[in-house]
Design an enzyme around this catalytic site. Structure first.
Site, PDB file in Angstrom:
ATOM      1  N   ARG A   1     -32.082  44.698  15.999  1.00  0.00           N
ATOM      2  CA  ARG A   1     -33.099  44.285  16.994  1.00  0.00           C
ATOM      3  C   ARG A   1     -33.276  42.779  16.873  1.00  0.00           C
ATOM      4  O   ARG A   1     -33.366  42.247  15.768  1.00  0.00           O
ATOM      5  CB  ARG A   1     -34.422  44.978  16.714  1.00  0.00           C
ATOM      6  CG  ARG A   1     -35.543  44.391  17.556  1.00  0.00           C
ATOM      7  CD  ARG A   1     -36.801  45.214  17.475  1.00  0.00           C
ATOM      8  NE  ARG A   1     -36.652  46.463  18.190  1.00  0.00           N
ATOM      9  CZ  ARG A   1     -37.651  47.303  18.445  1.00  0.00           C
ATOM     10  NH1 ARG A   1     -38.871  47.022  18.016  1.00  0.00           N
ATOM     11  NH2 ARG A   1     -37.452  48.422  19.103  1.00  0.00           N
TER      12      ARG A   1
ATOM     13  N   HIS B   1     -32.767  48.611  25.692  1.00  0.00           N
ATOM     14  CA  HIS B   1     -33.124  49.352  24.469  1.00  0.00           C
ATOM     15  C   HIS B   1     -32.547  50.774  24.604  1.00  0.00           C
ATOM     16  O   HIS B   1     -33.283  51.733  24.824  1.00  0.00           O
ATOM     17  CB  HIS B   1     -34.654  49.368  24.362  1.00  0.00           C
ATOM     18  CG  HIS B   1     -35.199  49.861  23.059  1.00  0.00           C
ATOM     19  ND1 HIS B   1     -34.426  50.457  22.077  1.00  0.00           N
ATOM     20  CD2 HIS B   1     -36.473  49.832  22.566  1.00  0.00           C
ATOM     21  CE1 HIS B   1     -35.204  50.777  21.058  1.00  0.00           C
ATOM     22  NE2 HIS B   1     -36.437  50.411  21.329  1.00  0.00           N
TER      23      HIS B   1
ATOM     24  N   LYS C   1     -32.309  30.315   7.582  1.00  0.00           N
ATOM     25  CA  LYS C   1     -31.570  29.111   7.162  1.00  0.00           C
ATOM     26  C   LYS C   1     -30.694  28.578   8.283  1.00  0.00           C
ATOM     27  O   LYS C   1     -29.973  27.615   8.108  1.00  0.00           O
ATOM     28  CB  LYS C   1     -30.676  29.445   5.961  1.00  0.00           C
ATOM     29  CG  LYS C   1     -31.416  29.946   4.744  1.00  0.00           C
ATOM     30  CD  LYS C   1     -30.392  30.229   3.638  1.00  0.00           C
ATOM     31  CE  LYS C   1     -31.044  30.884   2.441  1.00  0.00           C
ATOM     32  NZ  LYS C   1     -30.030  31.331   1.463  1.00  0.00           N
TER      33      LYS C   1
ATOM     34  N   ARG D   1     -41.381  52.440  14.814  1.00  0.00           N
ATOM     35  CA  ARG D   1     -40.626  53.639  15.160  1.00  0.00           C
ATOM     36  C   ARG D   1     -39.123  53.456  15.114  1.00  0.00           C
ATOM     37  O   ARG D   1     -38.389  54.260  14.545  1.00  0.00           O
ATOM     38  CB  ARG D   1     -40.959  54.121  16.579  1.00  0.00           C
ATOM     39  CG  ARG D   1     -42.109  55.056  16.687  1.00  0.00           C
ATOM     40  CD  ARG D   1     -42.728  54.907  18.051  1.00  0.00           C
ATOM     41  NE  ARG D   1     -43.258  53.568  18.132  1.00  0.00           N
ATOM     42  CZ  ARG D   1     -44.475  53.241  17.706  1.00  0.00           C
ATOM     43  NH1 ARG D   1     -45.273  54.165  17.276  1.00  0.00           N
ATOM     44  NH2 ARG D   1     -44.895  51.992  17.743  1.00  0.00           N
ATOM     45  N   THR D   2     -38.648  52.403  15.771  1.00  0.00           N
ATOM     46  CA  THR D   2     -37.197  52.315  15.939  1.00  0.00           C
ATOM     47  C   THR D   2     -36.514  52.148  14.583  1.00  0.00           C
ATOM     48  O   THR D   2     -35.568  52.857  14.261  1.00  0.00           O
ATOM     49  CB  THR D   2     -36.840  51.167  16.906  1.00  0.00           C
ATOM     50  OG1 THR D   2     -37.559  51.369  18.113  1.00  0.00           O
ATOM     51  CG2 THR D   2     -35.360  51.153  17.207  1.00  0.00           C
TER      52      THR D   2
HETATM   53  C1  NCD Z   1     -40.538  49.486  22.623  1.00  0.00           C
HETATM   54  C2  NCD Z   1     -39.729  48.220  22.419  1.00  0.00           C
HETATM   55  O1  NCD Z   1     -39.590  47.755  21.266  1.00  0.00           O
HETATM   56  O2  NCD Z   1     -39.229  47.724  23.405  1.00  0.00           O
HETATM   57  N1  NCD Z   1     -40.928  50.079  21.408  1.00  0.00           N
HETATM   58  C3  NCD Z   1     -40.092  50.996  20.836  1.00  0.00           C
HETATM   59  O3  NCD Z   1     -39.013  50.682  20.400  1.00  0.00           O
HETATM   60  N2  NCD Z   1     -40.470  52.277  20.843  1.00  0.00           N
HETATM   61  C4  NCD Z   1     -41.681  49.328  23.563  1.00  0.00           C
HETATM   62  C5  NCD Z   1     -42.671  48.251  23.283  1.00  0.00           C
HETATM   63  O4  NCD Z   1     -42.605  47.543  22.284  1.00  0.00           O
HETATM   64  O5  NCD Z   1     -43.581  48.128  24.105  1.00  0.00           O
END
Ligand code: NCD
Length: 307
Positions: free
Chosen positions: A101, A129, A80, A51-52
């Site tokens: 991320r 997040h 590396k 999703r993100t």
């Molecule tokens: C979340 C995350 O990555 O922290 N997912 C997301 O970005 N929607 C929640 C999760 O992974 O449980």
């Protein structure tokens, strides 16, 4: 250079403005289709994501921009041994804005301190997040119409669940909020989040291990997955993973206007039979996340003087 590492980087007014922009995008998508023409977003994802990453990329495409993408630590120079700082300096030469991320807490801050373009934290380890919180806030505003006086239950892995930490930081700024923190003993909200966001501000909260006891008092129920990848041993994960499973039977104890949320991915915490219940809002959150990321990209690129 303005970056967004966690929710406190955005003022309450800015959160409202971002929600207003997202609503405007929803009503008039055509007016935004060229807003980021010739601009590039780099998505650097060193941890799994559906999703993100895709919502950031869809957001940039819907703004008429382009996307450069790194997925997985094994396919980039991180494998590396390149530092996050050097990666951020390098990617700043190619892209106008970065969404990152990373499995390490603080990695996005290091990137922001070294990049020459805005950096958006798309999740740093078990820390925070903020853009999931933007999705959550728009969902709450659309479902409830306001933020004041809500009783919000957060359930599951409140220790490692970074979305929970950011959401608490956002919601604690609205009036008369009341939190019910529902988790096993071992997975309680870390004290640094509790102290900063709740205790020091005198915001009422309760801690419980029982979803059944809490559910009837809630306006919002935010379910979360037990974060397997952050556990030190598999046995603990296996013991705790099914601590809470929301079923249609348990929902019978809830208010008719409860809003059930989940950042997704879901494992077992919400049974699929709940999806049909009109109170299930988690797929709305997914869509709202794209609009909020569009609004955030616009805000940061405007501030950086790129647009
Ligand atoms: C979340 C995350 O990555 O922290 N997912 C997301 O970005 N929607 C929640 C999760 O992974 O449980």
């Amino acid at each position: 250079m303005r970056s967004v590492i966690d929710v406190p980087d955005l003022s309450l007014e800015e959160l409202d403005q971002l929600m207003d922009t997202a609503e405007d995008i929803i009503s008039h998508p055509d007016s935004y289709q060229d807003a980021c023409r010739r601009k590039k977003l780099a998505t650097l994802f060193f941890e799994p994501s559906t999703r993100t990453r895709l919502s950031f990329e869809a957001a940039m495409y819907e703004l008429g921009g382009n996307v450069l993408s790194v997925t997985g630590a094994n396919t980039s120079s991180a494998a590396k041994g390149e530092s996050v700082a050097d990666t951020a300096k390098t990617v700043s030469c190619y892209a106008d804005i970065i969404a990152m991320r990373h499995p390490k807490e603080g990695a996005a801050l290091v990137a922001a301190n070294n990049a020459t373009v805005p950096v958006i934290n798309a999740g740093d380890g078990g820390h925070c997040h903020p853009t999931q919180t933007l999705a959550d806030l728009l969902t709450i505003r659309r479902e409830k119409g306001h933020f004041s006086g809500l009783t919000v239950g957060l359930c599951g892995d409140l220790k490692f669940g970074r979305t929970v930490h950011s959401l608490i930081h956002a919601l604690c700024r609205y009036d008369n909020m009341h939190f019910v923190l529902i988790s096993p003993e071992e997975l309680k909200v870390p004290s640094y989040v509790k102290n900063d966001a709740l205790k020091n501000k005198g915001i009422p909260y309760e801690q419980t291990t029982s979803l059944e006891e809490a559910i009837g008092s809630l306006d919002i129920l935010y379910m979360t997955r037990v974060q397997r990848e952050r556990f030190f041993n598999e046995e603990d994960y296996l013991r705790l993973r099914d601590s809470y499973i929301l079923t249609p039977e348990k929902l019978r104890l809830a208010r008719p206007d409860l809003c059930v949320m989940h950042p997704l991915p879901r494992v077992n915490e919400i049974s699929v039979a709940v999806d049909k219940d009109p109170r299930a809002c988690y797929f709305k959150q997914v869509l709202n996340g794209k609009y909020m990321r569009m609004a955030l990209i616009l805000m940061l690129l405007r501030e950086a003087g790129t647009l």
